[in-house]
Each structure stands twice: as structure tokens, then as C-alpha cells.
Design a protein around this motif. Structure first.
Motif, PDB file in Angstrom:
ATOM      1  N   ILE A 218       0.840  -1.203   0.000  1.00  0.00           N
ATOM      2  CA  ILE A 218       0.000   0.000   0.000  1.00  0.00           C
ATOM      3  C   ILE A 218       0.872   1.249   0.000  1.00  0.00           C
ATOM      4  N   LEU A 219       1.866   1.272   0.876  1.00  0.00           N
ATOM      5  CA  LEU A 219       2.724   2.451   0.963  1.00  0.00           C
ATOM      6  C   LEU A 219       3.490   2.663  -0.341  1.00  0.00           C
ATOM      7  N   ASN A 231     -11.038   2.015  -3.887  1.00  0.00           N
ATOM      8  CA  ASN A 231     -11.453   1.113  -4.968  1.00  0.00           C
ATOM      9  C   ASN A 231     -10.299   0.784  -5.919  1.00  0.00           C
ATOM     10  N   GLN A 232      -9.458   1.767  -6.151  1.00  0.00           N
ATOM     11  CA  GLN A 232      -8.283   1.513  -7.003  1.00  0.00           C
ATOM     12  C   GLN A 232      -7.334   0.527  -6.320  1.00  0.00           C
ATOM     13  N   MET A 233      -7.233   0.674  -5.009  1.00  0.00           N
ATOM     14  CA  MET A 233      -6.350  -0.235  -4.265  1.00  0.00           C
ATOM     15  C   MET A 233      -6.867  -1.661  -4.286  1.00  0.00           C
ATOM     16  N   ILE A 234      -8.184  -1.792  -4.145  1.00  0.00           N
ATOM     17  CA  ILE A 234      -8.786  -3.123  -4.169  1.00  0.00           C
ATOM     18  C   ILE A 234      -8.427  -3.852  -5.466  1.00  0.00           C
ATOM     19  N   THR A 235      -8.517  -3.105  -6.566  1.00  0.00           N
ATOM     20  CA  THR A 235      -8.200  -3.689  -7.873  1.00  0.00           C
ATOM     21  C   THR A 235      -6.729  -4.085  -7.963  1.00  0.00           C
ATOM     22  N   GLU A 241     -12.400  -5.544   0.533  1.00  0.00           N
ATOM     23  CA  GLU A 241     -12.569  -4.175   1.010  1.00  0.00           C
ATOM     24  C   GLU A 241     -12.483  -4.061   2.535  1.00  0.00           C
ATOM     25  N   VAL A 242     -13.153  -4.952   3.251  1.00  0.00           N
ATOM     26  CA  VAL A 242     -13.133  -4.869   4.721  1.00  0.00           C
ATOM     27  C   VAL A 242     -11.722  -5.022   5.275  1.00  0.00           C
ATOM     28  N   LYS A 243     -11.011  -5.945   4.675  1.00  0.00           N
ATOM     29  CA  LYS A 243      -9.628  -6.198   5.079  1.00  0.00           C
ATOM     30  C   LYS A 243      -8.774  -4.947   4.841  1.00  0.00           C
ATOM     31  N   LEU A 244      -8.895  -4.425   3.624  1.00  0.00           N
ATOM     32  CA  LEU A 244      -8.122  -3.250   3.243  1.00  0.00           C
ATOM     33  C   LEU A 244      -8.449  -2.060   4.139  1.00  0.00           C
ATOM     34  N   GLU A 245      -9.733  -1.887   4.421  1.00  0.00           N
ATOM     35  CA  GLU A 245     -10.141  -0.752   5.258  1.00  0.00           C
ATOM     36  C   GLU A 245      -9.517  -0.805   6.647  1.00  0.00           C
ATOM     37  N   SER A 246      -9.471  -1.985   7.227  1.00  0.00           N
ATOM     38  CA  SER A 246      -8.906  -2.063   8.580  1.00  0.00           C
ATOM     39  C   SER A 246      -7.400  -1.798   8.561  1.00  0.00           C
TER      40      SER A 246
END
Length: 266
Positions: A218-219, A231-235, A241-246
Motif C-alpha cells: 500500500i505504501l 477502490n483503485q487499491m482493491i483492484t 474491502e473490509v480487510k483493506l479498510e482495517s
DNA sequence: GTCCCGTTAC
DNA sequence: GTAACGGGAC
């Protein structure tokens, strides 16, 4: 265990320094005693092998030559220079430390003062004072612990407290800087884990598939794209999404990244 | 005790 | 491919 007689201590010191004359390693942070540069190197060397730090250290102190320049730097630039070292929170903590030192107007000269700063624990606090000021202190990392055990000054089960006490007794007065550099070299060249079978106290969890791995990715994304939506990160990361959000929430809390509207950035 | 990274060695 | 390496915060 060897009883710590002064004869034993002296002969061990002689042995280490004798070995070091022929085997010392050269590192850029050993060419300086400037407290700021030592601080930078110690944060970089936490959980990171020395050869990997060399180039990063050189670049970092060239771009940020002193506490003032680091204190007022853009986080983006700091993280970019840090990129590749891992454990990116260290870079944030390093800048916070620089800002605290500027504020208090003088470089801390006790382990207690240094340990008030995030990212500086007992080992780093003592190391900084040893390498910057040559204070008669001892420091114990996994490397030095392995030496104490291999040389029979301690056992694998010896407590942290006792290890520090033993280490302190072995330090030659007035030569703590050379002594610890020599020990570091001796431990990592002569007494490797493979040779001694003396393993670190704790094991790391798996990296693959861990949050740690995603945080790094991510960084890296944010350093390349300046700003990006979830949404771009999810792709890109192929993550729920839930995982990414936390994960993102924690990174925001740690001051590594920030959220403006729907965009994340460093 | 568990969570933080990326590179090098096997 | 997977394991090994290395301090601190909470």
C-alpha cells in the motif's frame, strides 16, 4: 558459566580487539560521531542488516544533513528515502524524534531521555550514547546476546536483566564505542547463528499473506501515485474491502498515511 | 504475546 | 517457493 574475574574480562577484551584489528568492517555511520547521524543509523539498523542500510543511510543524511532539515521535511520525501528498508513506521518515529530534540534544544544524553521518544527502546538508547559520545555504557542486541552465550559468559536461559549486567562488566572503560563496534563485527562474522546454534529469543510470523506484506504494498503504491482511492487499491492489490479498510485505518492512526475525502495519500 | 518489512540465503 | 534475519510499541 565463567565467573567474571578481572582476568577473564581482560583476556576477553584483548581477544576481541586483537581479532578486530584484522577484521573490522567499514560503515559510513562509523566515520562520524555526530549524534544526529548516529540516531539515523540506529533507527535504520533496527531489524535490518547493516549491508542493506549503507546506501539508504548515505542518501538520507545527504538529503537531510541535520535535525533541522529532517524536522521540517515533507513526510512524502522521508518515506521515499526510506522505501526498501521496511518497517516504515521507523521513518515517522525518526522525524518525530528530530522534532522533539529541536524543541528541547539539546541532544538527549541519558538513556531515559532518549527512550521517551517513540522508536527508541533500551538497546537503541544505549547504542546512540555509546556511538555518539563514547559513554561507558553497555548495550545488548540479539548479536551481543549470542556472543555472551557462545563465550560462556551467559546461558541461553539467562534473563534480559542479567545479560545487561554481564555486558556492562565486559566494557573496557573509555573504549565503549570501539568495543561495541568490535563486538558487532565479531558476532556477525565469527559467531553466526548457523555456527553457534544459538537462536534469537523470538520467531517472526509468516510474511506472505500477512497485513505486514499488504502495508508495504500500500505504501509503495501511494509513493508512486501520490493519491489513490480505496477502490483503485482493491483492484491493484486484489484484496477484500473490509480487510483493506482495517489496514488503512491503522496506517492513518500511525501517521503513515492520511485520508482526504475518498483519496488516500502519504 | 502479537504486530510491524524487504532482502538474501537456502 | 519458503525460511532466516533483526528491536520496539502496544
Amino acid at each position: 558459566m565463567k565467573p567474571l574475574t578481572s582476568t577473564k574480562i581482560t583476556s576477553f577484551q584483548k581477544k576481541i580487539f586483537k581479532w578486530w584489528e584484522a577484521n573490522r568492517r567499514v560503515f559510513p555511520w562509523r566515520e562520524t560521531t555526530e549524534p544526529y547521524a548516529i540516531l539515523v543509523s540506529e533507527l535504520m539498523l533496527q531489524q535490518t542488516q547493516a549491508p542493506r542500510v549503507v546506501e539508504k543511510f548515505n542518501q538520507f543524511v545527504e538529503v537531510f544533513p541535520d535535525l533541522e532539515s529532517l524536522a521540517k521535511a515533507q513526510k512524502f520525501e522521508i518515506l521515499q528515502l526510506w522505501s526498501g528498508l521496511g518497517y516504515n513506521r521507523r521513518a515517522i518515529w525518526l522525524q518525530e524524534a528530530a522534532q522533539m530534540i529541536i524543541e528541547r534544544k539539546e541532544f538527549p544524553n541519558t538513556p531515559e531521555e532518549l527512550q521517551k521518544m517513540k522508536g527508541i527502546g533500551k538497546y537503541s538508547a544505549h547504542s546512540i550514547l555509546i556511538f555518539a559520545f563514547n559513554y561507558d555504557l553497555a548495550t545488548v542486541d540479539t548479536n551481543i546476546r549470542r556472543i555472551l552465550v557462545a563465550e560462556k559468559f551467559a546461558e541461553e536461559k539467562t534473563s534480559e536483566r542479567d545479560l545487561w549486567e554481564i555486558a556492562k562488566k565486559l566494557v573496557p572503560k573509555g573504549r565503549s564505542r570501539d568495543w561495541h563496534n568490535a563486538l558487532m563485527d565479531y558476532g556477525s562474522i565469527e559467531l553466526t547463528v548457523a555456527k553457534t546454534g544459538i537462536k534469537p529469543l523470538t520467531k517472526q510470523g509468516k510474511f506472505k499473506g500477512s497485513d505486514r506484506e499488504y502495508r508495504g504494498k500500500i505504501l509503495k503504491l501511494l509513493l508512486e501515485s501520490k493519491k489513490i482511492t480505496i477502490n483503485q487499491m482493491i483492484t491493484v492489490l486484489n484484496l477484500q474491502e473490509v480487510k483493506l479498510e482495517s489496514i488503512l485505518q491503522k496506517m492513518v492512526k500511525e501517521n503513515l498515511i492520511k485520508k482526504k475525502g475518498k483519496y488516500y495519500s502519504v
